[in-house]
Design a protein around this motif. Structure first.
Motif, mmCIF file in Angstrom:
data_model
loop_
_atom_site.group_PDB
_atom_site.id
_atom_site.type_symbol
_atom_site.label_atom_id
_atom_site.label_comp_id
_atom_site.label_asym_id
_atom_site.label_seq_id
_atom_site.Cartn_x
_atom_site.Cartn_y
_atom_site.Cartn_z
ATOM 1 N N THR A 50 16.923 36.059 42.827
ATOM 2 C CA THR A 50 15.487 36.214 43.148
ATOM 3 C C THR A 50 15.298 37.267 44.253
ATOM 4 O O THR A 50 14.397 38.103 44.176
ATOM 5 C CB THR A 50 14.874 34.863 43.588
ATOM 6 O OG1 THR A 50 15.146 33.908 42.580
ATOM 7 C CG2 THR A 50 13.386 34.964 43.810
ATOM 8 N N GLU A 115 14.299 33.454 36.774
ATOM 9 C CA GLU A 115 14.225 32.189 36.042
ATOM 10 C C GLU A 115 14.076 32.465 34.541
ATOM 11 O O GLU A 115 14.686 31.792 33.707
ATOM 12 C CB GLU A 115 13.010 31.374 36.521
ATOM 13 C CG GLU A 115 13.241 30.472 37.705
ATOM 14 C CD GLU A 115 13.493 31.185 39.025
ATOM 15 O OE1 GLU A 115 13.306 32.412 39.089
ATOM 16 O OE2 GLU A 115 13.882 30.514 39.994
ATOM 17 N N ARG A 183 8.457 30.012 47.386
ATOM 18 C CA ARG A 183 9.909 29.944 47.203
ATOM 19 C C ARG A 183 10.376 28.497 47.015
ATOM 20 O O ARG A 183 9.837 27.579 47.619
ATOM 21 C CB ARG A 183 10.640 30.577 48.396
ATOM 22 C CG ARG A 183 10.435 32.063 48.558
ATOM 23 C CD ARG A 183 10.906 32.890 47.381
ATOM 24 N NE ARG A 183 12.316 32.803 47.062
ATOM 25 C CZ ARG A 183 13.263 33.651 47.466
ATOM 26 N NH1 ARG A 183 12.941 34.641 48.256
ATOM 27 N NH2 ARG A 183 14.505 33.504 47.069
ATOM 28 N N GLY A 184 11.356 28.346 46.153
ATOM 29 C CA GLY A 184 11.840 26.994 45.848
ATOM 30 C C GLY A 184 10.973 26.287 44.817
ATOM 31 O O GLY A 184 11.147 25.102 44.545
ATOM 32 N N SER A 186 10.738 26.127 41.640
ATOM 33 C CA SER A 186 11.202 25.555 40.373
ATOM 34 C C SER A 186 11.138 24.024 40.413
ATOM 35 O O SER A 186 11.004 23.375 39.378
ATOM 36 C CB SER A 186 12.634 25.991 40.067
ATOM 37 O OG SER A 186 12.681 27.379 39.930
HETATM 38 N N1 ASP Z 1 14.466 31.201 42.533
HETATM 39 C C1 ASP Z 1 13.345 30.871 43.358
HETATM 40 C C2 ASP Z 1 13.747 30.946 44.824
HETATM 41 O O1 ASP Z 1 14.807 31.414 45.165
HETATM 42 C C3 ASP Z 1 12.714 29.589 42.979
HETATM 43 C C4 ASP Z 1 13.607 28.403 42.979
HETATM 44 O O2 ASP Z 1 14.822 28.504 43.003
HETATM 45 O O3 ASP Z 1 13.081 27.299 42.941
HETATM 46 O O4 ASP Z 1 12.974 30.558 45.666
#
Ligand code: ASP
Length: 439
Positions: A50, A115, A183-184, A186
Motif C-alpha cells: 500500500t 487489495e 488506513r487499516g 480492510s
Molecule cells: N492495506 C491497507 C493499509 O495498509 C489497508 C489494510 O491493510 O487494512 O492500511
C-alpha cells in the motif's frame, strides 16, 4: 454455519504466508467469504505494498518514473504468484493501472490497487468468485458509508456465489470514483461483508493471537484476553490499544455477529472473541489496560460554580470555538477540569484561556501539562468491591502520584491521570495487582 475470514497484510506478505491463509480457508468449509488486505511487510525493514502504491501515485502526480515503481510493485505480486505455482498473470491489470495513473493520478485509486490485485490472486488460488467492492460498497457525499445501499448490493452479489473473495479497504465514492477507508480499513470491509452475508462469525486473521491485557512494550509477556465486549474494546482502542480498525465493530455489532481475532501463524490458538455481551467472567477483574501520554488539564475554579446555571456550557463553548475536542471532564463543587490533547491545545491555549475569562468569568484557570491517561477497563468491575482501592494502593506502593480520576457511571472503566514520566510504572503496577497478584 457461515464465516467471513479477513487476512491482514502480514498474513499475505509473501507466498509462504499466502499458503497458510489458503490452508486456513480450505480447512473449514464454512469459510465462504475471504477479505484480503494488500501484501504487508515481510520483515521489519520491508515496505507495505500500500505504501509503495501511495508512492506510485506521488511519482505519477509529479511526472516521475512511474513504470519503474510499478515494476517493483509487480515484482512483489509475481513472487507470490510463482511461489504459489499459479498459472496466472497480472500483466493486463498493471497496464490498466499504469494508464489510469498517467492520465489521471489520484490517491485513493492507487492505494486501493494493493487489495484489488491481492484479491485477484486469492480468488484464483482458492477457486472462488471475485466480488469487486467498487460495485458493492458505497460511500455518501461526505465520505461516510452508505450503509443501506452497501448492504443491499453486497448481499445481492454474495448470494450469487458459492464462495467469494472481496478485496478490503475500498469502495465507490459518491463521485463514482474509487474511495478508500482510512488506513487499516480492510477490517471494516470484513465487517461489512459479515453483516451483508449474515454470517455466524467474522474471523479476523492477523499476526498476534488476539488482544493482550496490556501493551507488551510496557508489560513483559502480558496474558491474552479470551473474550471482550464491543464496548470494552471501544474504550481500550480509544485509549490507544490497536489491533482492529475502530470502525470495524459497527456493521457487525448491530447484527450481533461476534468477531474472532486469530493468528495466521498459530491457527490452533483460540484468539480473542469480541462479542456484544457475555455471561463469561473474565479471568481477572479487569479486561484490559491501555493509555496514552500527552494530555493537558485545564483546571477552572470559581466560587459557587455549582449554583451557576450555564457555567459548564460557557467553558466548553470556548474549547469548541477553537476547534478543540475534550477528552474528559471531572468536576468538583467549585472546580471543573477539562482534559485535552496537548498537541491540539498548545497552539491555541491563550485564545481558549481568554475566551473562558470573557464568557464565564472564573476566579482562576490553571493549566497542567505532561499528563498521561490510563484506562482500566472491565465489565467485571461493577460487581466487584474495592477495584478502585486496589488500583490506588498499587499505584501508591510504586510511588505514583495520581493527578486525576474519572469513573463513568457505566462502571466499565476508570480513567486515571498520572505524570507522563510515571506512565509505564503505573501500567505495570495495575497489571501486577490484577493479573499477577489476583488479590
Ligand atoms: N492495506 C491497507 C493499509 O495498509 C489497508 C489494510 O491493510 O487494512 O492500511
Amino acid at each position: 454455519m457461515k464465516k467471513v475470514v479477513k487476512f491482514g497484510g502480514s498474513s499475505l506478505a509473501d507466498a509462504k504466508q499466502f499458503k497458510k491463509a489458503g490452508d486456513i480457508v480450505r480447512a473449514d468449509a464454512t469459510r465462504l467469504y475471504v477479505v484480503p488486505s494488500a501484501p504487508g511487510k515481510r520483515n521489519s525493514s520491508d515496505t507495505k505494498v500500500t505504501d509503495m502504491l501511495i508512492e506510485a501515485y506521488r511519482i505519477a502526480a509529479n511526472d516521475g518514473d512511474l513504470d519503474r515503481q510499478l515494476a517493483d510493485i509487480k515484482a512483489r505480486y509475481d513472487e507470490i504468484i510463482t511461489g504459489l505455482g499459479l498459472d496466472f498473470t497480472l500483466d493486463d491489470e498493471f497496464e490498466v493501472i499504469a494508464d489510469t495513473l498517467k492520465k489521471d493520478p489520484y490517491l485513493d485509486y492507487a492505494a486501493s490497487r494493493g487489495e484489488y490485485l491481492n484479491g485477484k490472486i486469492m480468488a484464483k488460488y482458492l477457486g472462488f468468485d471475485f466480488v469487486d467492492p467498487f460495485d458493492t460498497i458505497f460511500f455518501n457525499e461526505e465520505g461516510s458509508l452508505n450503509t443501506y445501499k452497501t448492504e443491499k448490493e453486497m448481499k445481492a452479489a454474495l448470494q450469487k456465489t458459492q464462495g467469494a473473495v472481496v478485496p478490503g479497504f475500498y469502495g465507490r465514492g459518491k463521485d463514482g470514483r474509487v474511495k478508500t477507508f482510512s488506513r487499516g480499513g480492510s477490517d471494516v470491509t470484513g465487517s461489512i461483508v459479515a453483516a451483508a452475508a449474515s454470517v455466524d462469525v467474522y474471523e479476523n486473521w492477523t499476526d498476534v493471537s488476539g488482544f493482550l491485557v496490556a501493551d507488551p512494550r510496557i508489560v513483559k509477556d502480558p496474558v491474552g484476553i479470551d473474550t471482550i465486549t464491543y464496548r470494552e474494546l471501544r474504550e481500550l482502542s480509544y485509549m490507544g490499544a490497536s489491533v482492529l480498525h475502530e470502525d470495524a465493530i459497527f456493521p457487525v455489532r448491530s447484527k450481533g455477529i461476534p468477531i474472532n481475532i486469530k493468528n495466521t501463524n498459530r491457527p490452533q490458538d483460540e484468539g480473542t472473541w469480541i462479542v456484544e455481551s457475555t455471561a463469561k467472567k473474565s479471568d481477572y477483574t479487569i479486561t484490559g489496560i491501555a493509555g496514552k501520554k500527552g494530555f493537558c488539564a485545564c483546571l477552572i475554579t470559581k466560587g459557587l460554580m455549582n449554583s451557576e446555571i450555564g457555567f459548564g456550557r460557557k467553558v466548553l463553548q470556548s474549547f469548541e470555538d477553537n476547534g478543540i475536542s475534550f477528552e474528559h471532564m471531572p468536576s468538583g463543587i467549585d472546580t471543573m477540569t477539562v482534559v485535552v490533547h496537548e498537541d491540539e491545545f498548545l497552539d491555541k491555549e491563550q485564545q481558549v484561556v481568554s475566551e473562558i475569562h470573557r464568557f464565564a468569568h472564573p476566579d482562576s484557570i490553571e493549566i497542567e501539562s505532561d499528563l498521561a491517561l490510563i484506562a482500566v477497563v472491565g465489565r467485571g468491575m461493577k460487581s466487584m468491591r474495592g477495584t478502585a482501592g486496589r488500583i490506588f494502593s498499587a499505584l501508591a506502593h510504586r510511588n505514583v502520584n495520581v493527578r486525576m480520576i474519572d469513573q463513568g457511571s457505566s462502571e466499565l472503566n476508570i480513567i486515571i491521570g498520572v505524570a507522563n514520566q510515571d506512565f509505564e510504572t503505573a501500567i505495570e503496577a495495575i497489571y501486577d495487582i490484577f493479573v499477577n497478584t489476583q488479590l
